[in-house]
Enzyme design. Structure first.
Site, mmCIF file in Angstrom:
data_model
loop_
_atom_site.group_PDB
_atom_site.id
_atom_site.type_symbol
_atom_site.label_atom_id
_atom_site.label_comp_id
_atom_site.label_asym_id
_atom_site.label_seq_id
_atom_site.Cartn_x
_atom_site.Cartn_y
_atom_site.Cartn_z
ATOM 1 N N LYS A 52 -11.752 -1.670 7.090
ATOM 2 C CA LYS A 52 -10.119 -1.635 7.071
ATOM 3 C C LYS A 52 -10.443 -1.299 8.654
ATOM 4 C CE LYS A 52 -7.668 2.159 7.168
ATOM 5 N NZ LYS A 52 -6.307 3.018 6.663
ATOM 6 N N GLU A 90 0.732 -1.151 -0.455
ATOM 7 C CA GLU A 90 -0.049 0.025 0.061
ATOM 8 C C GLU A 90 0.559 1.696 -0.043
ATOM 9 O OE1 GLU A 90 -3.012 2.336 3.105
ATOM 10 O OE2 GLU A 90 -3.000 0.263 3.459
#
Length: 221
Positions: free
Chosen positions: A135, A46
């Site tokens: 998330k 990420e």
């Protein structure tokens, strides 16, 4: 929960459920760190937009590590950033908060999206809008037991804890039912400050080993 259009988690994430969150001063510093992470078995990277130059560097990183890792863009907070990331070829999007326009943009492109949420209301909202998984952020505040509490009202909600997740705690999250775990500082350490990249690979190897063992325990339970 109602059925809505959503992108599914990648085969890469399902097979290697550790996301490395990279945050530094400029994206040109990413390549050697990504290489060290891949050597340790981490396959989902990420790139955070608090780092300068992500949009300019992502194509080169994707080309360099094609077939070895998926490259996503994180800290996406508005539709413009989402569109830039998608146009740049991001394999997935991650947000710190639930932004409906970002989720819809990713869904429209068929790209996985992991919006940040904390409360049950935020999680339900994100999932209802088409999130691939939610998330949980900041995860360290609540701990792995939080997932068990959520399983009552939301038995099928996929969750990826992020924020303060340690290498030692990573398998506990998997055993609690997390789809994957997301690690930043505890995994990266001083890698962007001249730290030993061999040590980074060793940390990546360790978290990969622990998470794989946790997955196997879940399968055999």
């Amino acid at each position: 929960m109602m059925t809505v259009p959503r992108s599914q988690p990648s085969a890469t994430l399902l097979a290697h459920p550790v996301v490395a969150v990279l945050r530094t001063s400029h994206a040109r510093e990413y390549a050697p760190v990504v290489e060290a992470l891949i050597a340790g078995g981490v396959r989902s990277i990420e790139l955070t937009l608090t780092t300068e130059g992500v949009f300019e560097e992502i194509a080169g990183l994707k080309a360099r590590f094609a077939g070895s890792a998926e490259i996503g863009v994180g800290t996406v907070v508005d539709l413009h950033e989402a569109q830039q990331a998608l146009d740049a070829g991001a394999d997935y999007l991650v947000t710190p908060v639930t932004v409906p326009e970002v989720i819809r943009a990713a869904v429209d492109r068929g790209v996985p999206v992991f919006p940040g949420a904390y409360s049950p209301t935020e999680m339900h909202t994100a999932w209802s809008l088409g999130a691939t998984a939610v998330k949980l952020f900041p995860a360290s505040v609540v701990g792995p037991g939080y997932i068990g509490q959520l399983r009552g009202p939301f038995p099928d909600l996929p969750i990826i804890p992020s924020g303060g997740v340690s290498i030692q705690d990573a398998p506990k999250w998997i055993e609690a039912g997390a789809l994957a775990v997301s690690l930043g500082g505890p995994l990266l350490g001083d890698a962007f400050k001249g730290g030993d990249l061999t040590a980074l690979t060793e940390r990546a190897t360790e978290v990969t080993r622990l998470v794989t063992l946790a997955q196997n325990r879940m399968v055999n339970a």
